[in-house]
Design an enzyme around this catalytic site. Structure first.
Site, mmCIF file in Angstrom:
data_model
loop_
_atom_site.group_PDB
_atom_site.id
_atom_site.type_symbol
_atom_site.label_atom_id
_atom_site.label_comp_id
_atom_site.label_asym_id
_atom_site.label_seq_id
_atom_site.Cartn_x
_atom_site.Cartn_y
_atom_site.Cartn_z
ATOM 1 N N ILE B 147 -2.849 -0.446 0.988
ATOM 2 C CA ILE B 147 -1.762 -1.411 0.872
ATOM 3 C C ILE B 147 -2.281 -2.662 0.177
ATOM 4 O O ILE B 147 -3.190 -3.322 0.679
ATOM 5 C CB ILE B 147 -1.194 -1.765 2.261
ATOM 6 C CG1 ILE B 147 -0.555 -0.524 2.887
ATOM 7 C CG2 ILE B 147 -0.194 -2.909 2.164
ATOM 8 C CD1 ILE B 147 0.045 -0.745 4.255
ATOM 9 N N CYS B 148 -1.689 -2.955 -0.988
ATOM 10 C CA CYS B 148 -2.016 -4.149 -1.769
ATOM 11 C C CYS B 148 -3.516 -4.205 -2.071
ATOM 12 O O CYS B 148 -4.045 -3.276 -2.670
ATOM 13 C CB CYS B 148 -1.507 -5.393 -1.037
ATOM 14 S SG CYS B 148 -1.566 -6.896 -2.037
ATOM 15 N N GLN B 149 -4.217 -5.234 -1.631
ATOM 16 C CA GLN B 149 -5.663 -5.312 -1.861
ATOM 17 C C GLN B 149 -6.372 -4.119 -1.225
ATOM 18 O O GLN B 149 -7.413 -3.655 -1.712
ATOM 19 C CB GLN B 149 -6.194 -6.622 -1.285
ATOM 20 C CG GLN B 149 -7.669 -6.867 -1.526
ATOM 21 C CD GLN B 149 -8.203 -8.002 -0.669
ATOM 22 O OE1 GLN B 149 -7.791 -8.175 0.475
ATOM 23 N NE2 GLN B 149 -9.130 -8.777 -1.194
#
Lengths: 356, 356
Positions: B147-149
């Site tokens: 998720i994201c980073q």
């Protein structure tokens, strides 16, 4: 959770406060009592402040911050109401003159623009005109970033007083065993860094003030565009949304430029250099008192991290060796079993061979 | 041109009175709500190291996919956003779809963690969590969902340890950090990250909140709260808002060294797509990734613009690469009603065909 399930909540008192605000609101005849040139006259804002002070202590701690934020934005909303009402009153007074509204709007917008020029750069204490939506950002800047640097926390970032001077008024620093010239140099360097930071902050605030002026023009353009297409603005909230959109659009246009990147970078970098210097000064004072410094802790942590890495490598190596040893033991056990199996087989009859 | 202002001054007064009524009612609503929780799905801690905890969620349905899924969240913000409330939980959706779900909770770094580098997170914590799950399930490979980073970390991890990953899912994951619409990248472009980290050690969560807020300052500091007042009389909607607010401002500090590397190597120098990132002495080359990939991005994402995620297509060598565009923003992809209804099933069915 229903309020009634909280036995400690005085819902009667809350009801009283709700009625108090509603009654107070109804006593104020119209929103346009805010004299744009004299914000302190705003009855709405004074009533709101009074009510906020009397009610905020009843809120749970986790809601106090959001409550405070809501009030800050409400003040801006009220100021927009005051400004807009003054505009509408003048337009209404002109009756059926269909072109007068534009000239009146221009005049009021020009007055609004002057708030970006005349309001003290970074002065966020007004909340009494629509321009304060920009200045509230600087409040957040000072709370968030300014608090990182102990010498600047709680200070007015636009003043020139060197925050490092006061550190050395502390008796602990006059122990008589601290360095003289070195200390003076640190104070001078702190002064220089503080000045650089203030100048960068001023540049940033000036840029934002210019954007605010552009945003006012952008709002005007949007209103004229609506007039051109026959659309109506029929509520204060609608106007507020247009104002927010105009500001956001103007900000985004600038934020995507290299100039903004540099401006923001310079601001942050100068504050961080100031912080680094403040840390160094703080460490020097702690070192004089023979107390662990942040410099020392950093060195210790780096060494600890290196040791953890080395330990993990050693553990992995040991595990691999152990695995290899286990494999060899298993191989050895297998060979022993084979050998033992070979020994237990019945031997051939040697005498029979000799006869042959 | 006809006057577009279709509102009499008295109507503004009425609007303010209505506004005050909502504000006053709001204090009742706020005072009566419990503090929002952090995550709703039952889970067990199965492995812990330093501040990091590996959680295994308790199943909600018969497991249809034998390969466990490990969710790697970002270091920024807390992972319970993926499990925010009963009807807004990606994790519940995945569990209901019959997946076996694990999640890494990074915890709250303190000063003792300032020397943790990306190598410690990727080759350390993530790799050891993967090994724990593989041992528990007696599998050679598992499914990774970033998720994201966390998706960027998952890409780095898969590039270096592909033999342990069966399928990779990236969600709102930045790959190219220099796309035109990436404002966050522009904001940090001229930050002297070495001075900042040397001065601060760990990066306080408040600073990250400020940076995110500065992407859309007027909508996120002003309009959001004015719109909130409109729902203050609805306890359920208020509770949902507060839950999200809690998550937004529940930002852990960032370990200094890891933050230094991430900003410098990824955001400032954009080394990931150039195959120039070095983790633990090894080069991260996304071209190494040949396993199936599902890349989900949000069409209206202002934090990780679509182009920043879609760049992945040109970097990997996987013959089984699928992109999925989600109509929503960076957070909406996890908490919106549309996400609840489509995302978990989409992920589950994509994995279902790749579990042999």
């Amino acid at each position: 959770m229903d309020k009634n399930s909280n036995p400690f909540l005085n819902s009667d008192w809350l009801d009283m406060q709700r009625q108090y605000l509603e009654i107070l609101s109804s006593l104020i005849p119209d929103a346009g009592t805010a004299d744009f040139s004299n914000p302190q006259q705003s009855a709405w804002l004074r009533a709101l402040e009074d009510w906020k002070e009397s009610t905020e202590n009843v809120l749970p701690d986790q809601d106090k911050l959001i409550y405070s934020t809501i009030f800050q934005q409400t003040k801006i909303f009220y100021s927009l109401a005051g400004w807009f009402t003054a505009l509408l009153q003048e337009i209404t007074a002109k009756g059926n003159d269909t072109d007068a509204w534009q000239e009146i709007m221009e005049r009021h917008f020009d007055l609004l623009k002057t708030q970006f020029n005349s309001t003290g750069i970074g002065d966020t204490d007004s909340g009494d005109d629509p321009s304060s939506v920009w200045w509230s950002l600087f409040d957040t800047w000072k709370q968030t970033w300014g608090s990182l640097v102990p010498v600047t926390a709680g200070r007015d970032h636009n003043r020139s007083e060197n925050p490092f001077v006061n550190i050395f008024e502390n008796p602990a620093s006059n122990s008589g065993v601290g360095p003289g010239r070195a200390l003076q140099e640190k104070i001078l360097k702190g002064n220089r860094l503080w000045d650089i930071y203030r100048k960068n902050l001023q540049k940033y605030q000036t840029a934002c003030a210019e954007l605010g002026v552009i945003a006012v023009d952008r709002l005007k353009q949007r209103i004229i565009a609506k007039a051109g297409s026959g659309e109506k603005i029929s509520s204060l909230k609608q106007l507020y949304t247009l104002w927010v959109d105009a500001n956001e659009e103007v900000y985004a246009e600038f934020a995507f430029t290299e100039d903004y990147s540099q401006l923001y970078g310079n601001l942050v970098n100068s504050l961080m250099e100031l912080k680094q210097h403040a840390n160094s000064v703080g460490d020097d004072m702690l070192a004089i008192l023979n107390v662990p410094t942040s410099r020392g802790m950093k060195t210790t942590r780096k060494r600890q991290q290196l040791m953890r890495h080395q330990l993990r490598v050693e553990m992995q190596s040991r595990q691999q060796t152990e695995n290899s040893m286990n494999e060899l033991r298993a191989e050895l056990d297998k060979l022993r079993k084979q050998l033992n199996a070979g020994k237990s087989k019945p031997k051939r009859n040697r005498s029979k061979k000799q006869v042959d | 041109m006809i006057n577009p202002f279709d509102i009499a001054p008295e109507k503004i007064t009425a609007e303010i009175l209505e506004f005050n009524h909502k504000l006053a009612q709001g204090i009742h609503t706020l005072a009566g709500l419990e503090e929002p929780g952090a995550g709703v799905s039952a889970k067990d801690a199965v492995y812990q190291e330093d501040k990091m905890v590996l959680y295994h969620y308790q199943p909600l349905a018969k497991q249809r996919n034998p390969v466990p899924v490990l969710i790697v969240y970002a270091l920024v913000n807390r992972p319970y956003m993926a499990d925010l409330q009963q009807d807004r939980s990606l994790i519940r959706g995945l569990l209901t779809a019959g997946l076996d779900v694990y999640l890494i909770d990074w915890g709250y770094p303190d000063e003792g963690d300032c020397c943790l580098a990306l190598e410690d997170y990727i080759n350390g914590y993530i790799d050891r969590c993967v090994d724990v799950i593989r041992r528990m399930h007696k599998v050679d490979r598992l499914n990774l969902l970033g998720i994201c980073q966390g998706g960027t970390f998952s890409l780095c991890y898969t590039s270096l340890h592909q033999q342990k990953v069966k399928n990779l899912i990236t969600t709102v994951t930045p790959v190219d950090f220099h796309t035109r619409q990436d404002l966050l990248s522009r904001l940090v472009r001229h930050i002297d990250i070495d001075t900042a980290v040397d001065a601060m050690g760990n990066i306080p969560g408040d600073l990250l909140n400020w940076a995110f807020m500065m992407l859309k300052p007027f909508r996120l500091t002003a309009q959001k709260y004015m719109d909130f007042i409109d729902i203050l009389d609805d306890a359920e909607k208020t509770a949902s808002f507060l839950r999200m607010e809690k998550w937004i401002f529940d930002s852990p500090a960032q370990a200094g060294e890891a933050y230094r590397e991430f900003i410098r190597d990824f955001y400032q120098q954009n080394r990931l797509i150039k195959a120039e990132v070095i983790i633990g002495g090894e080069r991260v080359n996304l071209e190494n990734i040949s396993i199936p990939i599902l890349n989900i991005y949000a069409r209206d994402d202002h934090l990780v613009p679509p182009d920043a995620s879609k760049a992945l297509a040109g970097c990997v060598s996987s013959p089984d690469y699928t992109e999925l565009e989600f109509p929503g923003g960076h957070i909406g992809i996890y908490v919106s009603a549309h996400a609840r209804d489509t995302l978990p099933q989409g992920i589950s069915s994509w994995l279902g065909g790749r579990s042999d």
